[in-house]
Design a protein around this motif. Structure first.
Motif, short mmCIF file in Angstrom:
data_model
loop_
_atom_site.label_atom_id
_atom_site.label_comp_id
_atom_site.label_asym_id
_atom_site.label_seq_id
_atom_site.Cartn_x
_atom_site.Cartn_y
_atom_site.Cartn_z
N VAL A 234 0.84 -1.19 0.00
CA VAL A 234 0.00 0.00 0.00
C VAL A 234 0.88 1.25 0.00
CG1 VAL A 234 -1.84 1.25 1.19
CG2 VAL A 234 -1.82 -1.25 1.22
N ALA A 235 1.95 1.22 0.81
CA ALA A 235 2.86 2.37 0.87
C ALA A 235 3.51 2.61 -0.49
CB ALA A 235 3.92 2.14 1.94
N GLN A 236 3.89 1.51 -1.15
CA GLN A 236 4.49 1.67 -2.49
C GLN A 236 3.48 2.25 -3.47
OE1 GLN A 236 5.90 -2.33 -3.18
NE2 GLN A 236 8.02 -1.73 -2.72
N ALA A 237 2.24 1.82 -3.35
CA ALA A 237 1.20 2.34 -4.24
C ALA A 237 0.98 3.83 -3.99
CB ALA A 237 -0.10 1.57 -4.06
N ILE A 238 1.00 4.23 -2.71
CA ILE A 238 0.85 5.65 -2.38
C ILE A 238 1.96 6.46 -3.05
CG2 ILE A 238 1.09 7.30 -0.46
CD1 ILE A 238 -0.53 5.38 1.26
N ASN A 239 3.17 5.94 -2.97
CA ASN A 239 4.30 6.63 -3.60
C ASN A 239 4.17 6.63 -5.12
OD1 ASN A 239 6.81 7.91 -3.80
ND2 ASN A 239 7.94 5.99 -3.79
N HIS A 240 3.81 5.48 -5.67
CA HIS A 240 3.73 5.32 -7.12
C HIS A 240 2.68 6.25 -7.73
CE1 HIS A 240 4.28 2.95 -10.82
NE2 HIS A 240 2.97 2.83 -10.91
N TYR A 241 1.52 6.33 -7.08
CA TYR A 241 0.42 7.11 -7.64
C TYR A 241 0.28 8.50 -7.02
CZ TYR A 241 -1.05 2.67 -9.68
OH TYR A 241 -1.10 1.50 -10.39
N MET B 154 10.67 23.40 -5.54
CA MET B 154 9.37 23.73 -4.92
C MET B 154 8.29 23.89 -5.99
SD MET B 154 10.16 27.66 -3.96
CE MET B 154 10.36 28.90 -5.28
N GLN B 155 7.06 23.72 -5.52
CA GLN B 155 5.90 24.00 -6.37
C GLN B 155 5.45 25.41 -6.00
OE1 GLN B 155 2.74 20.97 -6.08
NE2 GLN B 155 1.31 22.68 -5.84
N VAL B 156 5.33 26.29 -7.00
CA VAL B 156 4.96 27.67 -6.64
C VAL B 156 3.46 27.84 -6.53
CG1 VAL B 156 7.04 28.67 -7.65
CG2 VAL B 156 4.95 28.49 -9.01
N GLU B 157 2.70 26.87 -7.08
CA GLU B 157 1.26 26.96 -6.96
C GLU B 157 0.88 26.69 -5.50
OE1 GLU B 157 2.84 25.07 -9.21
OE2 GLU B 157 2.22 25.83 -11.19
N LEU B 158 0.32 27.66 -4.83
CA LEU B 158 -0.09 27.48 -3.44
C LEU B 158 -1.20 28.48 -3.15
CD1 LEU B 158 1.20 30.07 -1.72
CD2 LEU B 158 3.29 28.81 -2.11
N ILE B 244 2.66 17.80 5.78
CA ILE B 244 2.12 17.46 4.47
C ILE B 244 2.74 18.35 3.38
CG2 ILE B 244 0.00 17.36 3.06
CD1 ILE B 244 0.08 15.14 5.06
N THR B 245 2.96 19.61 3.72
CA THR B 245 3.72 20.47 2.81
C THR B 245 4.68 21.31 3.63
OG1 THR B 245 1.92 22.07 2.96
CG2 THR B 245 2.03 20.77 0.95
N ALA B 246 5.82 21.63 3.06
CA ALA B 246 6.80 22.47 3.74
C ALA B 246 6.88 23.80 3.02
CB ALA B 246 8.17 21.79 3.73
N ASP B 263 6.42 14.68 -3.21
CA ASP B 263 7.76 14.90 -3.77
C ASP B 263 8.83 14.53 -2.74
OD1 ASP B 263 6.73 15.75 -6.15
OD2 ASP B 263 6.94 17.87 -5.72
N ALA B 264 8.58 14.88 -1.47
CA ALA B 264 9.55 14.55 -0.41
C ALA B 264 9.76 13.05 -0.33
CB ALA B 264 9.06 15.09 0.93
N MET B 265 8.67 12.31 -0.45
CA MET B 265 8.73 10.85 -0.39
C MET B 265 9.59 10.33 -1.54
SD MET B 265 5.24 8.73 -0.06
CE MET B 265 5.16 7.01 0.37
N ALA B 266 9.40 10.87 -2.71
CA ALA B 266 10.19 10.44 -3.86
C ALA B 266 11.67 10.79 -3.65
CB ALA B 266 9.65 11.08 -5.14
N PHE B 267 11.95 11.97 -3.09
CA PHE B 267 13.36 12.34 -2.84
C PHE B 267 14.01 11.37 -1.88
CE2 PHE B 267 12.14 16.86 -3.88
CZ PHE B 267 12.95 16.93 -4.99
N LEU B 268 13.31 11.04 -0.79
CA LEU B 268 13.90 10.16 0.21
C LEU B 268 14.12 8.76 -0.35
CD1 LEU B 268 12.21 11.11 3.59
CD2 LEU B 268 14.37 11.87 2.65
#
Lengths: 462, 462
Positions: A234-241, B154-158, B244-246, B263-268
């Motif tokens: 589930v965690a991988q799916a959260i990251n993937h999508y 960063m995403q500038v849309e906020l 959730i957002t920084a 994005d943070a999750m993908a970076f880590l």
């Protein structure tokens, strides 16, 4: 800053972007030495629970015991949740049931489950007794799902709404005195039989007029996960999508909870760490473990390695006669084994990682194996030439150069094959490839390396 | 299912919890072979962009080229964003500027930056030209920040709101025809000089009456990050504090963007993968790389290993005389080196990981070094006894047993010291410890292992 000078400044820790500074740690230690409860509270209370937990992990056993005695009331459930597992269990074991109950009362259901799942029965009972009957039912329900399942780790606090509601209905409902989760980012839409049918982001609810039907501003895609599904998937799916929360449903597709992205992030971090440590033969273990625990954790891996090293030595002993006629062989043989071991570890690590991230599947497995073997062949040939030259220059024997070159090519091809094949086979057999592949692969490259080098030498040189 | 039978079922791929099944891959490949554009579209269009990208990564070069030729219009910016870097660059290079411009027009600013940051100037210009002037300014601004900085990613849309607004003001504003980000979970409160002062979750906005001031339902803690701060640190902070957002601010504390948790999750994930691969001597590289690229990536690490293996051989060659008097030494010496290498890798991996997760700091560095040395000593003594017995039984020489036992203890203590000390020193010198520690540590354990074992043998046995 002067009393900081004695602390080695490993990572410019005083200049850190977040988290506690070495300065705070040393101030807290000073307050502990002074037995100054006021200072301790003044230093710790402004900190985030994650930072307090980190500080508790950083200090040593004696300091930790004193801190917890002096600052007893301060330790709440959020700090416990953030602690690493071993320390958490140790600290929980030292709390009276009533203290423990106080600490956990305000936690979300998933955090309570995390805290109690590995406690012994008496302690678990004490915590459960402290909960409201409603919360208790929820926690017991979660505990009834398999370990590592989505049901075990889901948060049951969520907001759902009938799909026929409008934005106005939803806002009125949320403004009523209903109990809401601390954090929620979506509203999950359900049909009359409570089956989950979709979700609406809060941003969309807020930006549409009161008359808009939720159904009309629902997201296009909606994925649900079964309570018994592996939480890591589930965690991988959260990251993937790029999901923020993953809805968890029961056998009848009724929504029973959510896995949130921050928990998913923590799971994936843990998983990556576990793979890394397993590949290095470390297994479980954290930096706060003591000498004896650490020694025990590492021992089995070293024992396996000793066994495989003795196997390799048995291969060498077959060629004692060859070595005593030409001692140069003893000098050069570790090079062949070492290059094979390194090449094997390279292939292995790529394969283990790709299996973990689902990048290595039935569709590309043969292509990846072929690639690794070819890479081993090409690098093997390049280093065979280099070592051939080294052999000639160092020992003045062209034939010795040819022997070491050929052994190198053979061993690096085998390394590519074993490095990819072993984890794939282990995965199919249901064994964690990160756990067992390393020992297998280096055994293969050691044995093949020594056998090829000494065997070719026995045939061609003597 | 019959035509699936030829594909090895590595990870029960047809039974997967998410992602594409091997079945879909083989159907798409069939459609490519048939040059059946309709089938391809019918198969791919229902898929999530992340799944389409994954499929493009799984198939081989020829199949990929054909797919992209047949399904030209289908490739949009979201799919490009999901592709791994090498393939993305290759595919972007194959697109005409106008096609590329079409693909990126609807992406968020941070995704556009990700796509263009490593493109050559001409291609970058083509993409920038395709953007609206406003978006272009934003992307160029992000590109002006350092690589790997928060500003770059960063995403500038906020969504921001003056702190004196009420819930009602906010809802009216969001319902007006203002352009909102695709996804947002917080509203950031700013003072009259646009300085960020706090944030409100959308859940709180929705659950409070229209008259409530945003200031009164603001979260207690609010952390901001500077545009030039390392984006990996921001990602770690997001994980550490469950954000959730920084919010990202400029020199004047004005909010300029956000780093989102997905994005943070993908970076880590990337960072953990990089450490794992670097520790194994693989460096960069992905599963879709070709043989030649992969060979080139692995070559430098193998070259370093060859060099260190030759150093170890030089140590052995100092003792050629000793070995030729007692060939048993050649048989046993790899065991000492191998045990040291394994123990060193264990300590090293724990240290590298702890440095990466900031668990190893000035406060506990000496304690950790001491622990690793003690663990090496205890395990060293245990295995010394075992190997001493093996030495006696195998070669009938008690003295040989003592020599190998002593060498084992020495090498495993050194392994604990080097395994912890080397990464810490490298980190202080500003070198990535994951990158360079492995070679250093195994060189140390090889050299010390051979030297101790053969040296003691020369003194005590001959």
């Amino acid at each position: 800053m002067t009393d900081d000078q004695t602390i080695p400044d490993v990572a410019d820790a005083d200049d850190e972007a977040f988290g506690i500074t070495d300065r705070v740690v040393s101030d807290v230690l000073q307050a502990i030495d002074d037995r100054n409860v006021e200072d301790i509270s003044a230093l710790l209370e402004p900190l985030h629970p994650a930072d307090i937990a980190h500080l508790i992990e950083l200090i040593d056993d004696r300091q930790r015991r004193e801190l917890l005695t002096l600052w007893k009331g301060g330790l709440d459930g959020e700090i416990l949740s953030e602690l690493d597992e071993r320390l958490r269990e140790e600290i929980i074991a030292s709390l009276a049931p009533a203290e423990l109950a106080d600490a956990v009362r305000d936690l979300d259901s998933d955090d309570v489950v995390d805290l109690v799942e590995y406690l012994d029965e008496e302690q678990q009972e004490a915590v459960l007794d402290a909960l409201d009957p409603g919360d208790r039912v929820v926690v017991e329900q979660s505990l009834s799902y398999p370990e590592e399942s989505a049901g075990r780790h889901m948060q049951v606090e969520l907001v759902r709404a009938p799909e026929h509601w409008t934005v106005g209905d939803t806002i009125d409902f949320l403004r009523s005195d209903v109990v809401l989760p601390d954090q929620f980012y979506h509203i999950i839409l359900v049909d009359p039989r409570l089956k989950a049918v979709g979700y609406v982001t809060l941003g969309r609810v807020l930006s549409h007029p009161r008359g808009t039907k939720l159904r009309d501003i629902m997201e296009d895609t909606f994925r649900t996960f079964h309570v018994e599904q592996d939480v890591e998937e589930v965690a991988q799916a959260i990251n993937h999508y790029h999901m923020i929360t993953a809805p968890v449903v029961d056998d009848d597709d009724r929504i029973v909870g959510v896995i949130t992205i921050d928990d998913a992030m923590a799971f994936l971090e843990e998983e990556a760490e576990e793979d890394l440590l397993r590949l290095a033969g470390v297994g479980e273990g954290s930096l706060s473990d003591r000498v004896i625990e650490t020694t025990k954790q590492r021992l089995p891996w070293l024992a396996v390695n000793l066994f495989t090293a003795i196997m390799a030595s048995l291969v060498i002993s077959l060629f004692e006669g060859t070595i005593s006629s030409l001692v140069a062989l003893a000098v050069l043989m570790p090079i062949v084994a070492s290059m094979g071991g390194n090449a094997g570890t390279q292939s292995l690590t790529v394969a283990v990682r790709a299996l973990a991230t689902r990048d290595l599947t039935g569709s590309n497995v043969w292509r990846v194996i072929r690639r690794e073997v070819l890479v081993g062949l090409i690098n093997g040939m390049l280093f065979a030439v280099v070592m051939g030259i080294v052999g000639v220059v160092w020992f003045g024997s062209p034939m010795l150069g040819i022997v070491i070159g050929c052994a190198m090519v053979i061993n690096m091809v085998v390394a590519g094959l074993a490095g990819t094949g072993v984890p794939i086979v282990l995965e199919r057999m249901g064994v964690d490839p990160a756990l067992a592949s390393g020992a297998f692969v280096t055994t293969v490259t050691d044995i093949v390396g020594f056998f090829a080098f000494l065997g070719l030498a026995a045939i061609w040189l003597l």
